[in-house]
Write an enzyme that holds these catalytic residues in place. Structure first.
Site, PDB file in Angstrom:
ATOM      1  N   SER A  15       0.809  -1.229   0.000  1.00 35.13           N
ATOM      2  CA  SER A  15       0.000   0.000   0.000  1.00 35.13           C
ATOM      3  C   SER A  15       0.840   1.276   0.000  1.00 35.13           C
ATOM      4  O   SER A  15       1.770   1.436   0.784  1.00 35.13           O
ATOM      5  CB  SER A  15      -0.922   0.017   1.220  1.00 35.13           C
ATOM      6  N   LEU A  16       0.450   2.201  -0.867  1.00 35.63           N
ATOM      7  CA  LEU A  16       1.108   3.506  -0.952  1.00 35.63           C
ATOM      8  C   LEU A  16       0.352   4.543  -0.124  1.00 35.63           C
ATOM      9  O   LEU A  16       0.827   5.659   0.075  1.00 35.63           O
ATOM     10  CB  LEU A  16       1.128   3.929  -2.435  1.00 35.63           C
ATOM     11  N   LYS A  66     -13.715  -4.529   1.939  1.00 37.95           N
ATOM     12  CA  LYS A  66     -14.576  -3.466   1.392  1.00 37.95           C
ATOM     13  C   LYS A  66     -16.071  -3.793   1.477  1.00 37.95           C
ATOM     14  O   LYS A  66     -16.899  -2.890   1.546  1.00 37.95           O
ATOM     15  CB  LYS A  66     -14.196  -3.172  -0.068  1.00 37.95           C
ATOM     16  N   ALA A 127     -14.986 -10.166  -7.952  1.00 35.86           N
ATOM     17  CA  ALA A 127     -16.356  -9.831  -7.537  1.00 35.86           C
ATOM     18  C   ALA A 127     -16.375  -9.205  -6.146  1.00 35.86           C
ATOM     19  O   ALA A 127     -17.372  -9.270  -5.440  1.00 35.86           O
ATOM     20  CB  ALA A 127     -17.226 -11.087  -7.578  1.00 35.86           C
ATOM     21  N   GLY A 238      -3.824   1.293 -11.773  1.00 33.34           N
ATOM     22  CA  GLY A 238      -4.640   1.823 -10.682  1.00 33.34           C
ATOM     23  C   GLY A 238      -4.072   3.060  -9.992  1.00 33.34           C
ATOM     24  O   GLY A 238      -4.614   3.505  -8.977  1.00 33.34           O
TER      25      GLY A 238
HETATM   26  P1  ATR Z   1     -12.615  -6.495  -1.362  1.00 36.14           P
HETATM   27  O1  ATR Z   1     -14.089  -6.672  -1.250  1.00 36.14           O
HETATM   28  O2  ATR Z   1     -12.017  -5.740  -0.222  1.00 36.14           O
HETATM   29  O3  ATR Z   1     -12.195  -5.965  -2.719  1.00 36.14           O
HETATM   30  P2  ATR Z   1     -12.529  -9.331  -1.533  1.00 36.14           P
HETATM   31  O4  ATR Z   1     -13.977  -9.404  -1.212  1.00 36.14           O
HETATM   32  O5  ATR Z   1     -11.592 -10.289  -0.884  1.00 36.14           O
HETATM   33  O6  ATR Z   1     -11.941  -7.912  -1.232  1.00 36.14           O
HETATM   34  O7  ATR Z   1     -12.402  -9.421  -3.104  1.00 36.14           O
HETATM   35  C1  ATR Z   1     -11.222  -9.718  -3.745  1.00 36.14           C
HETATM   36  C2  ATR Z   1     -11.525 -10.330  -5.105  1.00 36.14           C
HETATM   37  O8  ATR Z   1     -10.314 -10.875  -5.622  1.00 36.14           O
HETATM   38  C3  ATR Z   1     -12.517 -11.475  -5.039  1.00 36.14           C
HETATM   39  O9  ATR Z   1     -13.249 -11.495  -6.249  1.00 36.14           O
HETATM   40  C4  ATR Z   1     -11.600 -12.699  -4.974  1.00 36.14           C
HETATM   41  O10 ATR Z   1     -12.176 -13.893  -5.459  1.00 36.14           O
HETATM   42  P3  ATR Z   1     -13.156 -14.791  -4.534  1.00 36.14           P
HETATM   43  O11 ATR Z   1     -14.509 -14.146  -4.607  1.00 36.14           O
HETATM   44  O12 ATR Z   1     -13.104 -16.120  -5.148  1.00 36.14           O
HETATM   45  O13 ATR Z   1     -12.558 -14.755  -3.146  1.00 36.14           O
HETATM   46  C5  ATR Z   1     -10.500 -12.263  -5.898  1.00 36.14           C
HETATM   47  N1  ATR Z   1      -9.267 -12.988  -5.639  1.00 36.14           N
HETATM   48  C6  ATR Z   1      -8.421 -12.794  -4.597  1.00 36.14           C
HETATM   49  N2  ATR Z   1      -7.371 -13.644  -4.701  1.00 36.14           N
HETATM   50  C7  ATR Z   1      -7.565 -14.379  -5.829  1.00 36.14           C
HETATM   51  C8  ATR Z   1      -6.838 -15.431  -6.477  1.00 36.14           C
HETATM   52  N3  ATR Z   1      -5.678 -15.885  -5.989  1.00 36.14           N
HETATM   53  N4  ATR Z   1      -7.340 -15.943  -7.627  1.00 36.14           N
HETATM   54  C9  ATR Z   1      -8.508 -15.489  -8.139  1.00 36.14           C
HETATM   55  N5  ATR Z   1      -9.242 -14.487  -7.562  1.00 36.14           N
HETATM   56  C10 ATR Z   1      -8.777 -13.954  -6.438  1.00 36.14           C
END
Ligand code: ATR
Length: 277
Positions: A15-16, A66, A127, A238
């Site tokens: 994180s920045l 989030k 998602a 980003g």
């Molecule tokens: P936030 O809501 O804070 O953005 P999150 O709910 O953990 O964080 O969402 C992160 C997203 O990255 C999710 O879509 C997650 O997929 P899952 O719904 O299957 O958890 C995706 N994600 C994180 N690590 C991943 C990985 N190694 N491969 C594929 N998708 C990943």
């Protein structure tokens, strides 16, 4: 007493935000600190209560909180129920109020890059909270369709219920329309320190993408961005989204604060030069 702000997420090594907000404070001569609160998801509720008790005035929220933080809040900003994700919390004596400044940050980034989503097919990878901001901006911009491709199908389904999208997981890639998408990469895949990885999106989809927006800013070029750039596809990272969501968060925390154009430009430049090593 020094005013305390910070970011809550897991992990936070990439994180920045602490550097960025502490530089604003430095140029403003403000008596405040901005800290990284790396928090194990199992400790989230307890940590947030403690932060409130410690009078942390403002927080940014990042992966993976989030969406999951919402039930722990005292309230959310009117108008963001539709998004279903927050990235900014403001202290009130009763509890934290949630806001979403990712949407403004993303909108600004898209406008700056000259991209139009109107009438376009949008493919969102992931998602979570950032995916929800991308879906919201796409919907508001009059996109033609939203497809959500996610590791966990149920999460894609839940997002698609809210935004009238088509949910898919990596076992149903054959159901992906063979069209030219604007692709939003909203997961942490490819983020520092695991910079060599990218999601297994079929090559025939990547190669005809209209544009790829990756919400990751560390590294500035993810493996995905490098790959599609090599195919001549326009890309956006980003970084501008980070800067702009941060500025919008400050407006929520400190509505009377005046950040001059000069301070904004100086901190922007410093952030582009920031080195994690
Ligand atoms: P936030 O809501 O804070 O953005 P999150 O709910 O953990 O964080 O969402 C992160 C997203 O990255 C999710 O879509 C997650 O997929 P899952 O719904 O299957 O958890 C995706 N994600 C994180 N690590 C991943 C990985 N190694 N491969 C594929 N998708 C990943």
């Amino acid at each position: 007493m020094t005013d305390r702000y910070g970011i809550i997420g897991y992990p936070l090594g990439h994180s920045l935000s602490p550097y960025m907000h502490n530089r604003y404070a430095y140029y403003l001569g403000a008596d405040e600190t901005y800290e990284a609160f790396e928090t194990d998801p199992a400790d989230m509720e307890k940590t947030l209560l403690q932060m409130h008790e410690d009078h942390i005035l403002g927080l940014n929220v990042t992966i993976p909180f989030k969406t999951s933080v919402i039930p722990l809040l005292y309230g959310i900003d009117s108008g963001i129920d539709r998004i279903g994700a927050v990235n900014t919390l403001k202290y009130t004596p009763e509890g934290y109020i949630g806001y979403n400044t990712d949407v403004r940050g993303l909108k600004y980034t898209i406008e700056k890059s000259g991209l139009s989503l109107k009438g376009k097919d949008v493919l969102i990878l992931g998602a979570g909270g950032a995916a929800r901001a991308a879906a919201y901006v796409s919907e508001q911009s009059g996109c033609s369709s939203i497809t959500v491709l996610n590791r966990t199908y149920e999460h894609a389904e839940s997002l698609c219920r809210d935004f009238k999208g088509k949910p898919l997981d990596y076992s149903s890639l054959n159901k992906l329309d063979k069209t030219s998408y604007i692709i939003f990469q909203t997961t942490s895949v490819g983020m520092y320190p695991y910079t060599d990885v990218m999601l297994p999106v079929p090559d025939d989809i990547l190669s005809k993408a209209l544009s790829v927006i990756d919400v990751i800013y560390n590294p500035g070029e993810t493996a995905l961005i490098k790959y599609v750039s090599s195919l001549g596809i326009p890309t956006v990272n980003g970084f501008d989204m980070l800067i702009n969501q941060g500025l919008e968060s400050r407006k929520i925390w400190k509505p009377d604060e005046i950040l001059t154009k000069e301070i904004k430009e100086t901190v922007y430049d410093e952030c582009t030069r920031y080195s994690w090593t």
